[in-house]
Write a protein that holds these residues in place. Structure first.
Motif, PDB file in Angstrom:
ATOM      1  N   UNK A 120       0.831  -1.208   0.000  1.00  0.00           N
ATOM      2  CA  UNK A 120       0.000   0.000   0.000  1.00  0.00           C
ATOM      3  C   UNK A 120       0.867   1.260   0.000  1.00  0.00           C
ATOM      4  N   UNK A 121       1.946   1.249   0.775  1.00  0.00           N
ATOM      5  CA  UNK A 121       2.853   2.409   0.783  1.00  0.00           C
ATOM      6  C   UNK A 121       3.385   2.682  -0.620  1.00  0.00           C
ATOM      7  N   UNK A 122       3.804   1.612  -1.295  1.00  0.00           N
ATOM      8  CA  UNK A 122       4.354   1.763  -2.647  1.00  0.00           C
ATOM      9  C   UNK A 122       3.303   2.291  -3.613  1.00  0.00           C
ATOM     10  N   UNK A 123       2.067   1.790  -3.497  1.00  0.00           N
ATOM     11  CA  UNK A 123       1.010   2.225  -4.408  1.00  0.00           C
ATOM     12  C   UNK A 123       0.652   3.698  -4.197  1.00  0.00           C
ATOM     13  N   UNK A 124       0.663   4.142  -2.931  1.00  0.00           N
ATOM     14  CA  UNK A 124       0.384   5.558  -2.664  1.00  0.00           C
ATOM     15  C   UNK A 124       1.510   6.426  -3.215  1.00  0.00           C
ATOM     16  N   UNK A 125       2.751   5.998  -3.042  1.00  0.00           N
ATOM     17  CA  UNK A 125       3.884   6.743  -3.603  1.00  0.00           C
ATOM     18  C   UNK A 125       3.787   6.819  -5.126  1.00  0.00           C
ATOM     19  N   UNK A 126       3.382   5.717  -5.755  1.00  0.00           N
ATOM     20  CA  UNK A 126       3.234   5.707  -7.214  1.00  0.00           C
ATOM     21  C   UNK A 126       2.139   6.679  -7.653  1.00  0.00           C
ATOM     22  N   UNK A 127       1.072   6.759  -6.865  1.00  0.00           N
ATOM     23  CA  UNK A 127      -0.014   7.685  -7.201  1.00  0.00           C
ATOM     24  C   UNK A 127       0.468   9.129  -7.174  1.00  0.00           C
ATOM     25  N   UNK A 128       1.240   9.497  -6.145  1.00  0.00           N
ATOM     26  CA  UNK A 128       1.763  10.866  -6.083  1.00  0.00           C
ATOM     27  C   UNK A 128       2.720  11.139  -7.241  1.00  0.00           C
ATOM     28  N   UNK A 129       3.517  10.137  -7.608  1.00  0.00           N
ATOM     29  CA  UNK A 129       4.434  10.325  -8.739  1.00  0.00           C
ATOM     30  C   UNK A 129       3.656  10.608 -10.021  1.00  0.00           C
ATOM     31  N   UNK A 130       2.533   9.927 -10.203  1.00  0.00           N
ATOM     32  CA  UNK A 130       1.723  10.134 -11.407  1.00  0.00           C
ATOM     33  C   UNK A 130       1.094  11.520 -11.433  1.00  0.00           C
ATOM     34  N   UNK A 131       0.602  11.994 -10.269  1.00  0.00           N
ATOM     35  CA  UNK A 131      -0.032  13.313 -10.274  1.00  0.00           C
ATOM     36  C   UNK A 131       1.010  14.407 -10.471  1.00  0.00           C
ATOM     37  N   UNK A 132       2.211  14.235  -9.917  1.00  0.00           N
ATOM     38  CA  UNK A 132       3.250  15.246 -10.111  1.00  0.00           C
ATOM     39  C   UNK A 132       3.779  15.251 -11.545  1.00  0.00           C
ATOM     40  N   UNK A 133       3.569  14.138 -12.255  1.00  0.00           N
ATOM     41  CA  UNK A 133       3.953  14.080 -13.669  1.00  0.00           C
ATOM     42  C   UNK A 133       2.791  14.476 -14.579  1.00  0.00           C
ATOM     43  N   UNK A 134       1.644  14.835 -13.981  1.00  0.00           N
ATOM     44  CA  UNK A 134       0.422  15.168 -14.738  1.00  0.00           C
ATOM     45  C   UNK A 134      -0.013  14.020 -15.648  1.00  0.00           C
ATOM     46  N   UNK A 135       0.203  12.774 -15.197  1.00  0.00           N
ATOM     47  CA  UNK A 135      -0.206  11.588 -15.962  1.00  0.00           C
ATOM     48  C   UNK A 135      -1.576  11.136 -15.460  1.00  0.00           C
ATOM     49  N   UNK A 136      -2.608  11.893 -15.812  1.00  0.00           N
ATOM     50  CA  UNK A 136      -3.916  11.675 -15.220  1.00  0.00           C
ATOM     51  C   UNK A 136      -4.611  10.431 -15.745  1.00  0.00           C
ATOM     52  N   UNK A 137      -4.320  10.022 -16.972  1.00  0.00           N
ATOM     53  CA  UNK A 137      -4.937   8.802 -17.488  1.00  0.00           C
ATOM     54  C   UNK A 137      -4.505   7.601 -16.661  1.00  0.00           C
ATOM     55  N   UNK A 138      -3.191   7.465 -16.477  1.00  0.00           N
ATOM     56  CA  UNK A 138      -2.671   6.351 -15.680  1.00  0.00           C
ATOM     57  C   UNK A 138      -3.102   6.478 -14.223  1.00  0.00           C
ATOM     58  N   UNK A 139      -3.160   7.697 -13.721  1.00  0.00           N
ATOM     59  CA  UNK A 139      -3.536   7.918 -12.323  1.00  0.00           C
ATOM     60  C   UNK A 139      -4.969   7.473 -12.071  1.00  0.00           C
ATOM     61  N   UNK A 140      -5.864   7.761 -13.001  1.00  0.00           N
ATOM     62  CA  UNK A 140      -7.262   7.381 -12.838  1.00  0.00           C
ATOM     63  C   UNK A 140      -7.397   5.880 -12.659  1.00  0.00           C
ATOM     64  N   UNK A 141      -6.744   5.113 -13.516  1.00  0.00           N
ATOM     65  CA  UNK A 141      -6.797   3.658 -13.418  1.00  0.00           C
ATOM     66  C   UNK A 141      -6.180   3.178 -12.106  1.00  0.00           C
ATOM     67  N   UNK A 142      -5.067   3.795 -11.726  1.00  0.00           N
ATOM     68  CA  UNK A 142      -4.336   3.381 -10.525  1.00  0.00           C
ATOM     69  C   UNK A 142      -5.193   3.600  -9.266  1.00  0.00           C
ATOM     70  N   UNK A 143      -5.758   4.789  -9.120  1.00  0.00           N
ATOM     71  CA  UNK A 143      -6.530   5.091  -7.921  1.00  0.00           C
ATOM     72  C   UNK A 143      -7.883   4.394  -7.907  1.00  0.00           C
ATOM     73  N   UNK A 144      -8.473   4.167  -9.072  1.00  0.00           N
ATOM     74  CA  UNK A 144      -9.760   3.472  -9.132  1.00  0.00           C
ATOM     75  C   UNK A 144      -9.639   2.051  -8.581  1.00  0.00           C
ATOM     76  N   UNK A 145      -8.447   1.491  -8.649  1.00  0.00           N
ATOM     77  CA  UNK A 145      -8.202   0.164  -8.070  1.00  0.00           C
ATOM     78  C   UNK A 145      -7.752   0.274  -6.615  1.00  0.00           C
TER      79      UNK A 145
END
Length: 411
Positions: A120-145
């Motif tokens: 879970x720690x790793x997944x939350x870190x990955x989510x922040x990395x995606x938002x800071x990269x403005x990768x919203x398509x990938x972020x949507x899929x990641x957080x929806x899971x």
């Protein structure tokens, strides 16, 4: 659907929308979607494969499905289609809807094995990395899971793990709030920020509560609810202010207090209050000087550089383009995230546009787009400045500006 097919349909949607005299916002309302989604369809980024979506587009445009896609099967002959990947935050909005883990209230065990705390720690870190990269398509899929999984996990976890799971849950919702705000979906941002705040309190983490208020203030700002934004930010700043006067105040608290002052500076700038704007910028500068470095506590990216970036942004909001460009000359944002660098360049472009510097503004926008394409192509402020630059340069619009406008679905 291939990329070229998606682009063909997107181009056809754009042509029919214009022929109908509709804006992207009009079509978005008719579709019950976001303007960002319409923009991505027209650019060929969001494929339209489901016949129901294609039919809804046709209905909104008052045309037949075959005018959009000649090879589309008639509705009665259409075969069930596979789930496609979203390129917007629609999937995340759905994940945010309703009770986050209703089955758990009826003692229903998780459908899949529960990830470990480390996962879970790793997944939350990955989510922040995606938002800071403005990768919203990938972020949507990641957080929806991630969100439904962590909501179920916290309700079935051993007592010793629940506090950390609540903290991770708060951070995950903060990611959602930040991404919704940046994609102009402030209603969903408010919901996410409120859930983050509740989870942070259950975790026994008061600083995470403040970080959640930080996200909530941004959501209210995007909704133009400045009184509520100021209430959220000022309530936190008032409590933290006396604490930060202590010489041994932890840097994490200083960062949050400084970040809240930047929020208050932006609020006052948008309301045209120069005195209070500069007061909050100066207070944030003092906090940043005490820290002596750029930090990223609670993913606020607070530090000396971010203070000056906000000094540029607030100067633009106040119409002080000369001051904004003067401050910008001394800012090196390269150590910050792509999202922050791109937003800084967007403000530089806005300042140049205020001075009628079409070439310099376009160059700043192109540099920002190279860093974070989704942010520039979908951000409402970017579209506004592109429209202004086109108006300033007509009838001889530079090719680079015209191409940028096309990619951003401005013209």
């Amino acid at each position: 659907m291939t990329t070229s097919e998606a682009k063909t349909i997107g181009q056809r949607v754009k042509e029919l929308r214009r022929a109908a005299g509709m804006s992207q916002s009009d079509l978005a309302v008719a579709m019950g979607r976001s303007e960002s989604w319409v923009s991505q369809v027209e650019r060929g980024v969001q494929p339209v494969e489901r016949l129901s979506v294609l039919q809804a587009l046709a209905n909104a445009l008052n045309v037949s499905v075959h005018e959009l896609r000649p090879d589309a099967a008639p509705a009665e002959e259409a075969e069930p289609e596979e789930q496609t990947t979203n390129n917007d935050l629609d999937g995340l909005r759905v994940a945010l809807t309703g009770h986050p883990a209703l089955g758990s209230l009826f003692d229903q065990p998780p459908a899949e094995p529960t990830p470990s705390l480390a996962d879970f720690r790793q997944q939350v870190d990955e989510a922040w990395a995606l938002v800071h990269a403005s990768s919203y398509a990938a972020l949507s899929d990641h957080l929806a899971k991630l969100l439904p999984t962590i909501e179920a996990a916290v309700r079935h976890a051993p007592a010793g793990e629940r506090a950390e799971l609540h903290s991770l849950r708060a951070k995950a919702y903060q990611v959602a709030a930040a991404s919704f705000t940046r994609q102009d979906q402030a209603d969903a941002a408010w919901v996410a920020a409120d859930r983050a705040l509740q989870a942070a309190e259950l975790a026994g983490q008061p600083l995470e509560v403040v970080a959640s208020l930080f996200r909530m203030a941004h959501a209210f700002m995007r909704q133009q609810h400045m009184d509520q934004a100021e209430q959220a930010a000022q309530s936190a700043a008032s409590v933290m202010g006396p604490r930060t006067e202590a010489p041994a105040c932890p840097p994490e608290e200083l960062s949050l207090f400084g970040a809240m002052n930047l929020v208050l500076a932006v609020i006052n700038a948008r309301e045209g209050n120069r005195g209070r704007t500069h007061e909050h910028i100066d207070r944030a500068r003092g906090v940043a000087a005490r820290l002596g470095e750029d930090r990223n506590d609670f993913d606020t990216e607070f530090g000396p550089t971010n203070v000056e970036i906000h000094a540029v942004s607030t100067a633009v909001e106040l119409g002080d383009a000369g001051l904004a460009l003067e401050v910008a000359q001394h800012v090196d944002p390269s150590g910050l995230s792509a999202e922050r660098q791109s937003r800084f360049l967007l403000d530089v472009a806005r300042a140049h546009a205020q001075r009628r510097h079409v070439g310099e503004a376009t160059a700043a926008l192109l540099e920002a787009e190279a860093l974070a394409p989704e942010q520039i192509q979908d951000h409402h402020l970017a579209r506004e400045v592109i429209r202004d630059l086109i108006q300033l340069s007509e009838p001889r619009i530079p090719e680079s500006l015209r191409n940028l406008a096309e990619r951003s679905a401005v013209i």
